[in-house]
Design an enzyme around this catalytic site. Structure first.
Site, PDB file in Angstrom:
ATOM      1  N   GLY A   1     -59.536 -34.803  40.842  1.00  0.00           N
ATOM      2  CA  GLY A   1     -58.918 -33.467  40.833  1.00  0.00           C
ATOM      3  C   GLY A   1     -58.790 -32.832  42.197  1.00  0.00           C
ATOM      4  O   GLY A   1     -58.332 -31.706  42.312  1.00  0.00           O
ATOM      5  N   ARG A   2     -59.278 -33.543  43.228  1.00  0.00           N
ATOM      6  CA  ARG A   2     -59.253 -32.998  44.599  1.00  0.00           C
ATOM      7  C   ARG A   2     -59.819 -31.572  44.639  1.00  0.00           C
ATOM      8  O   ARG A   2     -60.941 -31.364  44.238  1.00  0.00           O
ATOM      9  CB  ARG A   2     -57.825 -33.023  45.159  1.00  0.00           C
TER      10      ARG A   2
ATOM     11  N   ARG B   1     -56.097 -42.529  36.274  1.00  0.00           N
ATOM     12  CA  ARG B   1     -54.678 -42.622  36.650  1.00  0.00           C
ATOM     13  C   ARG B   1     -53.978 -43.769  35.932  1.00  0.00           C
ATOM     14  O   ARG B   1     -52.757 -43.903  36.024  1.00  0.00           O
ATOM     15  CB  ARG B   1     -54.561 -42.839  38.164  1.00  0.00           C
TER      16      ARG B   1
ATOM     17  N   GLY C   1     -50.128 -41.009  44.994  1.00  0.00           N
ATOM     18  CA  GLY C   1     -50.872 -41.779  43.987  1.00  0.00           C
ATOM     19  C   GLY C   1     -50.073 -41.919  42.700  1.00  0.00           C
ATOM     20  O   GLY C   1     -49.301 -41.026  42.356  1.00  0.00           O
TER      21      GLY C   1
ATOM     22  N   ARG D   1     -78.300 -40.263  34.598  1.00  0.00           N
ATOM     23  CA  ARG D   1     -77.403 -41.370  34.968  1.00  0.00           C
ATOM     24  C   ARG D   1     -76.034 -40.801  35.356  1.00  0.00           C
ATOM     25  O   ARG D   1     -75.603 -39.786  34.807  1.00  0.00           O
ATOM     26  CB  ARG D   1     -77.178 -42.321  33.787  1.00  0.00           C
TER      27      ARG D   1
ATOM     28  N   GLU E   1     -64.751 -33.983  41.475  1.00  0.00           N
ATOM     29  CA  GLU E   1     -65.075 -34.610  42.771  1.00  0.00           C
ATOM     30  C   GLU E   1     -65.146 -33.598  43.916  1.00  0.00           C
ATOM     31  O   GLU E   1     -65.816 -33.833  44.913  1.00  0.00           O
ATOM     32  CB  GLU E   1     -64.056 -35.710  43.102  1.00  0.00           C
TER      33      GLU E   1
ATOM     34  N   ASP F   1     -52.360 -29.590  40.186  1.00  0.00           N
ATOM     35  CA  ASP F   1     -52.650 -28.521  41.141  1.00  0.00           C
ATOM     36  C   ASP F   1     -51.406 -27.999  41.871  1.00  0.00           C
ATOM     37  O   ASP F   1     -51.512 -27.416  42.941  1.00  0.00           O
ATOM     38  CB  ASP F   1     -53.703 -29.007  42.161  1.00  0.00           C
TER      39      ASP F   1
ATOM     40  N   THR G   1     -48.665 -35.195  39.583  1.00  0.00           N
ATOM     41  CA  THR G   1     -50.060 -35.414  39.961  1.00  0.00           C
ATOM     42  C   THR G   1     -50.941 -35.284  38.729  1.00  0.00           C
ATOM     43  O   THR G   1     -50.723 -34.399  37.899  1.00  0.00           O
ATOM     44  CB  THR G   1     -50.565 -34.425  41.045  1.00  0.00           C
ATOM     45  N   ILE G   2     -51.938 -36.165  38.639  1.00  0.00           N
ATOM     46  CA  ILE G   2     -52.896 -36.012  37.534  1.00  0.00           C
ATOM     47  C   ILE G   2     -53.746 -34.764  37.759  1.00  0.00           C
ATOM     48  O   ILE G   2     -54.353 -34.258  36.829  1.00  0.00           O
ATOM     49  CB  ILE G   2     -53.829 -37.237  37.369  1.00  0.00           C
ATOM     50  N   ASP G   3     -53.781 -34.261  39.013  1.00  0.00           N
ATOM     51  CA  ASP G   3     -54.682 -33.148  39.343  1.00  0.00           C
ATOM     52  C   ASP G   3     -54.190 -31.810  38.789  1.00  0.00           C
ATOM     53  O   ASP G   3     -54.961 -30.858  38.709  1.00  0.00           O
ATOM     54  CB  ASP G   3     -54.824 -33.007  40.864  1.00  0.00           C
TER      55      ASP G   3
ATOM     56  N   GLY H   1     -46.441 -35.703  44.641  1.00  0.00           N
ATOM     57  CA  GLY H   1     -47.326 -34.536  44.684  1.00  0.00           C
ATOM     58  C   GLY H   1     -47.030 -33.678  45.907  1.00  0.00           C
ATOM     59  O   GLY H   1     -45.949 -33.786  46.503  1.00  0.00           O
ATOM     60  N   ASP H   2     -47.987 -32.862  46.322  1.00  0.00           N
ATOM     61  CA  ASP H   2     -47.689 -31.906  47.397  1.00  0.00           C
ATOM     62  C   ASP H   2     -47.328 -32.596  48.710  1.00  0.00           C
ATOM     63  O   ASP H   2     -46.437 -32.131  49.425  1.00  0.00           O
ATOM     64  CB  ASP H   2     -48.827 -30.889  47.574  1.00  0.00           C
ATOM     65  N   GLY H   3     -47.967 -33.743  49.006  1.00  0.00           N
ATOM     66  CA  GLY H   3     -47.640 -34.463  50.243  1.00  0.00           C
ATOM     67  C   GLY H   3     -46.187 -34.917  50.241  1.00  0.00           C
ATOM     68  O   GLY H   3     -45.430 -34.654  51.186  1.00  0.00           O
TER      69      GLY H   3
ATOM     70  N   ARG I   1     -44.423 -38.990  60.283  1.00  0.00           N
ATOM     71  CA  ARG I   1     -45.689 -39.364  60.969  1.00  0.00           C
ATOM     72  C   ARG I   1     -46.021 -40.788  60.542  1.00  0.00           C
ATOM     73  O   ARG I   1     -46.969 -41.033  59.833  1.00  0.00           O
ATOM     74  CB  ARG I   1     -46.780 -38.375  60.525  1.00  0.00           C
TER      75      ARG I   1
HETATM   76  O1  F6P Z   1     -54.159 -36.803  43.735  1.00  0.00           O
HETATM   77  C1  F6P Z   1     -54.484 -37.762  42.789  1.00  0.00           C
HETATM   78  C2  F6P Z   1     -55.813 -38.403  43.079  1.00  0.00           C
HETATM   79  O2  F6P Z   1     -56.098 -39.329  42.064  1.00  0.00           O
HETATM   80  C3  F6P Z   1     -56.967 -37.428  43.282  1.00  0.00           C
HETATM   81  O3  F6P Z   1     -57.456 -36.898  42.069  1.00  0.00           O
HETATM   82  C4  F6P Z   1     -57.941 -38.277  44.051  1.00  0.00           C
HETATM   83  O4  F6P Z   1     -58.784 -37.468  44.838  1.00  0.00           O
HETATM   84  C5  F6P Z   1     -57.044 -39.118  44.924  1.00  0.00           C
HETATM   85  O5  F6P Z   1     -55.759 -39.123  44.311  1.00  0.00           O
HETATM   86  C6  F6P Z   1     -57.511 -40.550  45.099  1.00  0.00           C
HETATM   87  O6  F6P Z   1     -56.667 -41.191  45.992  1.00  0.00           O
HETATM   88  P1  F6P Z   1     -56.671 -42.766  46.250  1.00  0.00           P
HETATM   89  O7  F6P Z   1     -55.916 -43.422  45.134  1.00  0.00           O
HETATM   90  O8  F6P Z   1     -55.999 -42.907  47.561  1.00  0.00           O
HETATM   91  O9  F6P Z   1     -58.106 -43.195  46.263  1.00  0.00           O
END
Ligand code: F6P
Length: 363
Positions: A185-186, A290, A14, A281, A237, A144, A140-142, A117-119, A82
């Protein structure tokens, strides 16, 4: 005599504010300080697999520091180990890493810098196991990734979420409502915790601390008893109710991490509407976190990462990734960096500080 003459860069996963700052710093440092040639593969690993690239000169990176996204494009699919291929109308997954490596050889790329990121960093490690000289830059914005104290993009995401909370406060206060903000934030609660602290949230729900609706209700009612007829809730999330499960929005099979979280904000909002006597709400901040221009902090961190990445691309150690350690930019073996995800310590100082200023974690 430097054996490294030509490097390539790609951005995977991302997008995150600050990616362009890294690319800019790599290109400038590699050309000016190490007399290297720099190429950029387009759209992440897809460009590496299908041989789509551009040559990067200083002119390509001029004026991009303040721009969000990535000038190279990115993708969170297209894993060379893959890779989805259509066969007889069906999608099968093939290892096309040898093709990717051949593309590097044909282009005489000595070192591949992978910003991701980790992937993406896992793929970087697998490529390095196959003999490719790689350098990793954590993104990563997360926030992590355990190898680095902070990742660029995180500060911008937190700033965006904090601004959203400031805005939600006005409606919450005027209408006497419970306003719920769902942030990304996964599996880590960093964005929720930081923005909740900065934005004066009353309740923060994170994956690391399973919550209980009755405790959230108690918090909202305690505020009402004090004459505060509104509450602000930030929910990550990946937050989970006690004995509950993470709410999955969808699965994306070709992705390095197929799970897409999302929807817990709506669930919490509906449940609280029934439990407390206030209107509720939900706002889902989504990809706004992002997007946009990186903060000054992210511009500086991404520039420092890019400079270090170019320096170690030129001289080694290869198979390493850059990281922030305290005040210093260091490099660590990629294999160390991807060992585990960095999550919020439920008993740590940050959570304690939040509790001390009256924030409930729903426990
Ligand atoms: O890892 C960054 C992130 O923005 C996460 O916070 C979120 O869960 C995910 O990517 C969203 O991914 P996509 O852009 O594929 O919807």
């Amino acid at each position: 005599m430097n054996s490294i003459k030509r490097i390539a860069v790609l951005t995977g996963g991302g997008d995150a504010p600050g990616l362009n700052g890294v690319i800019r710093a790599i290109v400038k440092t590699a050309i000016s300080r190490h007399q290297l040639e720099v190429y950029g593969f387009l759209d992440g690993f897809y460009g590496l697999i299908t041989n789509k690239y551009i040559k990067l000169e200083k002119s390509n990176v001029s004026g991009i520091l303040q721009r969000g996204g990535t000038i190279l494009g990115t993708s969170n699919r297209d894993n060379p180990f893959r890779f989805p291929v259509k066969k007889n109308g069906e999608t099968i997954y093939c290892d096309v890493s040898d093709d990717a490596i051949k593309n590097l050889e044909n282009l005489n790329i000595d070192v591949l810098v992978i910003i991701g990121g980790d992937g993406s960093l896992n793929i970087a490690h697998e490529l390095s196991q196959k003999g490719v000289k790689v350098i990793g830059v954590p993104k990563t914005i997360d926030n992590d990734l355990s190898a680095t104290d902070v990742t660029f993009g995180f500060d911008t995401a937190v700033t965006t979420a904090t601004e959203a909370l400031d805005k939600l406060h006005t409606t919450a206060e005027s209408h006497h409502r419970v306003m719920v903000l769902e942030v990304m934030g996964r599996y880590g609660g960093w964005i929720a915790l930081y923005s909740g602290l900065a934005g004066g949230a009353d309740v923060i729900l994170i994956p690391e601390i399973a919550f209980d609706y009755t405790k959230i209700k108690e918090k909202i009612e305690a505020r009402m008893a004090e004459g505060k007829l509104f509450s602000i809730i930030v929910v990550a999330e990946g937050a989970v109710e006690k004995e509950g499960q993470m709410v999955v929005a969808k699965m994306i099979e070709e992705s390095t991490d197929p799970v897409r979280l999302g929807g817990i904000g709506q669930v919490v909002t509906e449940r609280l509407a029934k439990l407390v006597g206030l209107e509720t709400r939900v706002t889902v901040l989504g990809h706004l976190q992002r997007g946009g221009s990186p903060t000054a902090t992210d511009r500086i961190l991404s520039s420092r990462f890019g400079v270090m990445a170019a320096n170690i691309a030129a001289k080694g150690p290869w198979g390493h990734m850059v990281a922030l350690n305290g005040k210093d930019i260091i490099n660590v073996p990629i294999v160390e960096g991807i060992k585990e995800l960095k999550t919020v310590n439920p008993n740590g100082e940050l959570v304690e500080a939040a509790k001390s200023v009256g924030i409930s974690f729903g426990i």
